[in-house]
Scaffold this active site. Structure first.
Site, PDB file in Angstrom:
ATOM      1  N   SER A  27      25.299  47.660 -13.768  1.00  0.00           N
ATOM      2  CA  SER A  27      24.798  48.784 -12.973  1.00  0.00           C
ATOM      3  C   SER A  27      26.122  49.502 -12.688  1.00  0.00           C
ATOM      4  CB  SER A  27      24.246  48.040 -12.029  1.00  0.00           C
ATOM      5  OG  SER A  27      24.093  49.166 -10.631  1.00  0.00           O
ATOM      6  N   TYR A  40      24.727  41.930  -4.849  1.00  0.00           N
ATOM      7  CA  TYR A  40      24.037  42.726  -6.217  1.00  0.00           C
ATOM      8  C   TYR A  40      25.187  43.416  -6.866  1.00  0.00           C
ATOM      9  CZ  TYR A  40      21.866  45.892  -9.035  1.00  0.00           C
ATOM     10  OH  TYR A  40      21.267  46.675 -10.458  1.00  0.00           O
TER      11      TYR A  40
END
Length: 148
Positions: A27, A40
């Site tokens: 990501s 995350y």
């Protein structure tokens, strides 16, 4: 640990066959750690580092290893996350997602969420023979979020 285990399971077979494509779906949060989701961002940074290390380990074998860095993507999971705001505002989910991107990823040049298809296009390229010289890379489908 899933990426580590999958690499351990599949890369030896790819190496012995002399061809393979392995990638981590990371990501843009690997480089822009979101303050509301530090855990995350750290996990995605790990994916990028694993991909680079595994690519070096596969050097000269015909196996490529890369990571893909999408921006917020209008997947079913993101749609579910935005459902309450969509229902409250009555706006289409694409518009709600664009507002989310503008508020939470203000460096986005695209100014909207990516589609699943846009991210999949990068994955299709990486999985193909056309990507034979692309290895150890962190490929961005980030709408310009990462400012480098």
């Amino acid at each position: 640990m899933a990426g580590v285990r999958l690499a351990r399971a599949y890369l030896p077979g790819m190496e012995s066959s002399g061809w393979g494509r392995f990638f981590f779906l990371a990501s843009e949060s690997a480089f822009n750690i979101p303050v509301e989701m530090i855990h995350y961002g750290v996990s995605k940074t790990t994916d990028v580092a694993l991909a680079r290390g595994r690519a070096k380990r596969m050097a000269g074998t015909g196996v490529t290893v890369n990571s893909v860095l999408p921006e917020p993507t209008l997947s079913k999971g993101v749609e579910a996350m935005l459902e309450a705001e969509r229902a409250r505002s009555g706006k289409p989910v694409e518009e709600v997602a664009a507002t989310f991107v503008q508020q939470h990823r203000s460096s986005s040049i695209l100014q909207r969420a990516a589609t699943v298809e846009e991210v999949a296009n990068m994955v299709v390229y990486l999985a193909s023979p056309l990507a034979s010289a692309t290895t150890g890379a962190a490929l961005r489908v980030d709408g310009g979020v990462i400012d480098t």
